[in-house]
Enzyme design. Sequence first.
Site, PDB file in Angstrom:
ATOM      1  N   LYS A 112       0.810  -1.216   0.000  1.00  0.00           N
ATOM      2  CA  LYS A 112       0.000   0.000   0.000  1.00  0.00           C
ATOM      3  C   LYS A 112       0.855   1.283   0.000  1.00  0.00           C
ATOM      4  CE  LYS A 112      -3.964  -2.196   2.341  1.00  0.00           C
ATOM      5  NZ  LYS A 112      -4.954  -2.065   3.449  1.00  0.00           N
TER       6      LYS A 112
ATOM      7  N   TYR B 199     -12.610  -2.227  -3.221  1.00  0.00           N
ATOM      8  CA  TYR B 199     -13.111  -2.240  -1.838  1.00  0.00           C
ATOM      9  C   TYR B 199     -14.640  -2.105  -1.765  1.00  0.00           C
ATOM     10  CZ  TYR B 199      -8.480  -2.230   0.384  1.00  0.00           C
ATOM     11  OH  TYR B 199      -7.226  -2.579   0.843  1.00  0.00           O
TER      12      TYR B 199
ATOM     13  N   ASN C 195      -1.980   0.424   6.736  1.00  0.00           N
ATOM     14  CA  ASN C 195      -1.413  -0.799   7.313  1.00  0.00           C
ATOM     15  C   ASN C 195      -0.584  -1.628   6.323  1.00  0.00           C
ATOM     16  OD1 ASN C 195      -3.504  -1.755   5.824  1.00  0.00           O
ATOM     17  ND2 ASN C 195      -4.637  -2.679   7.520  1.00  0.00           N
TER      18      ASN C 195
ATOM     19  N   HIS D  79      -2.239  -5.482   1.669  1.00  0.00           N
ATOM     20  CA  HIS D  79      -3.522  -6.181   1.512  1.00  0.00           C
ATOM     21  C   HIS D  79      -3.241  -7.615   1.101  1.00  0.00           C
ATOM     22  CE1 HIS D  79      -7.521  -7.294   0.065  1.00  0.00           C
ATOM     23  NE2 HIS D  79      -6.880  -7.881  -0.937  1.00  0.00           N
TER      24      HIS D  79
ATOM     25  N   GLU E 227      -9.864 -10.639  -7.345  1.00  0.00           N
ATOM     26  CA  GLU E 227      -8.883  -9.556  -7.176  1.00  0.00           C
ATOM     27  C   GLU E 227      -7.730  -9.692  -8.171  1.00  0.00           C
ATOM     28  OE1 GLU E 227      -9.901  -8.943  -2.421  1.00  0.00           O
ATOM     29  OE2 GLU E 227      -7.921  -9.705  -2.980  1.00  0.00           O
TER      30      GLU E 227
HETATM   31  P1  ADP Z   1      -7.826  -6.642   6.069  1.00  0.00           P
HETATM   32  O1  ADP Z   1      -7.092  -5.717   5.124  1.00  0.00           O
HETATM   33  O2  ADP Z   1      -6.957  -7.080   7.222  1.00  0.00           O
HETATM   34  O3  ADP Z   1      -8.500  -7.794   5.361  1.00  0.00           O
HETATM   35  P2  ADP Z   1     -10.484  -5.378   6.350  1.00  0.00           P
HETATM   36  O4  ADP Z   1     -10.953  -6.177   5.168  1.00  0.00           O
HETATM   37  O5  ADP Z   1     -11.307  -5.410   7.594  1.00  0.00           O
HETATM   38  O6  ADP Z   1      -8.985  -5.754   6.772  1.00  0.00           O
HETATM   39  O7  ADP Z   1     -10.360  -3.847   5.931  1.00  0.00           O
HETATM   40  C1  ADP Z   1      -9.831  -3.482   4.681  1.00  0.00           C
HETATM   41  C2  ADP Z   1      -8.929  -2.293   4.866  1.00  0.00           C
HETATM   42  O8  ADP Z   1      -9.694  -1.160   5.285  1.00  0.00           O
HETATM   43  C3  ADP Z   1      -7.864  -2.434   5.968  1.00  0.00           C
HETATM   44  O9  ADP Z   1      -6.725  -3.158   5.557  1.00  0.00           O
HETATM   45  C4  ADP Z   1      -7.557  -0.985   6.289  1.00  0.00           C
HETATM   46  O10 ADP Z   1      -6.669  -0.401   5.336  1.00  0.00           O
HETATM   47  C5  ADP Z   1      -8.925  -0.340   6.159  1.00  0.00           C
HETATM   48  N1  ADP Z   1      -9.608  -0.283   7.459  1.00  0.00           N
HETATM   49  C6  ADP Z   1     -10.176  -1.311   8.139  1.00  0.00           C
HETATM   50  N2  ADP Z   1     -10.714  -0.923   9.313  1.00  0.00           N
HETATM   51  C7  ADP Z   1     -10.478   0.415   9.389  1.00  0.00           C
HETATM   52  C8  ADP Z   1     -10.781   1.424  10.356  1.00  0.00           C
HETATM   53  N3  ADP Z   1     -11.434   1.142  11.474  1.00  0.00           N
HETATM   54  N4  ADP Z   1     -10.370   2.696  10.082  1.00  0.00           N
HETATM   55  C9  ADP Z   1      -9.719   3.007   8.953  1.00  0.00           C
HETATM   56  N5  ADP Z   1      -9.406   2.101   7.996  1.00  0.00           N
HETATM   57  C10 ADP Z   1      -9.772   0.834   8.196  1.00  0.00           C
END
Ligand code: ADP
Length: 158
Positions: A29, A69, A132, A135, A146
Amino acid sequence: ADISPATPDPRFLPKDKIMAIERTFSIIKPDATERNLTGAVNAVIEKAGLRIVAQKRIRMTKEQAETFYAVHKARPFFGELVEFMTSGPVVVQVLEGEGAIAKYREVMGATDPSKAAEGTVRKLYAKSIGENSVHGSDAPETAAIEIAQFFSGNEIVG
Ligand code: ADP
């Protein structure tokens, strides 16, 4: 063949432990590309026994990020997420290996870096729950969708 410790030879695993060779979709990312961490993330991926079989650096359009997304459209962080994913270059990848989908989720660590296990990409590098660093697909169906959004078949070289 050179069998590294991270990728045990499937011939010597009990039958019920043999996992299928899978492909998963990965994104490095913008928070990670911005800090020049592409190679560092790739080192963790390869050390875990996953093979990078396709990779390109792109700038995601708003439309691509919204499509990618779409499942999170109703979430309060959706706008922020699309904004972030289009804020800088990303590296999209296809990773291949035994049980690659679950393995990469393990390598990535928990969504929230404060809850991520030691040695995971997010523990090492993520800035926050939103920014973070990586993905990874969560299931075979989403992995296929994807991968197809960003790669054509001839760009994947196993
Ligand atoms: P993952 O990427 O671990 O599968 P999710 O599918 O729950 O997690 O969420 C997708 C992405 O959305 C996350 O990787 C993160 O970048 C963002 N995200 C998730 N929860 C939050 C939050 N509470 N606040 C801001 N961004 C979030």
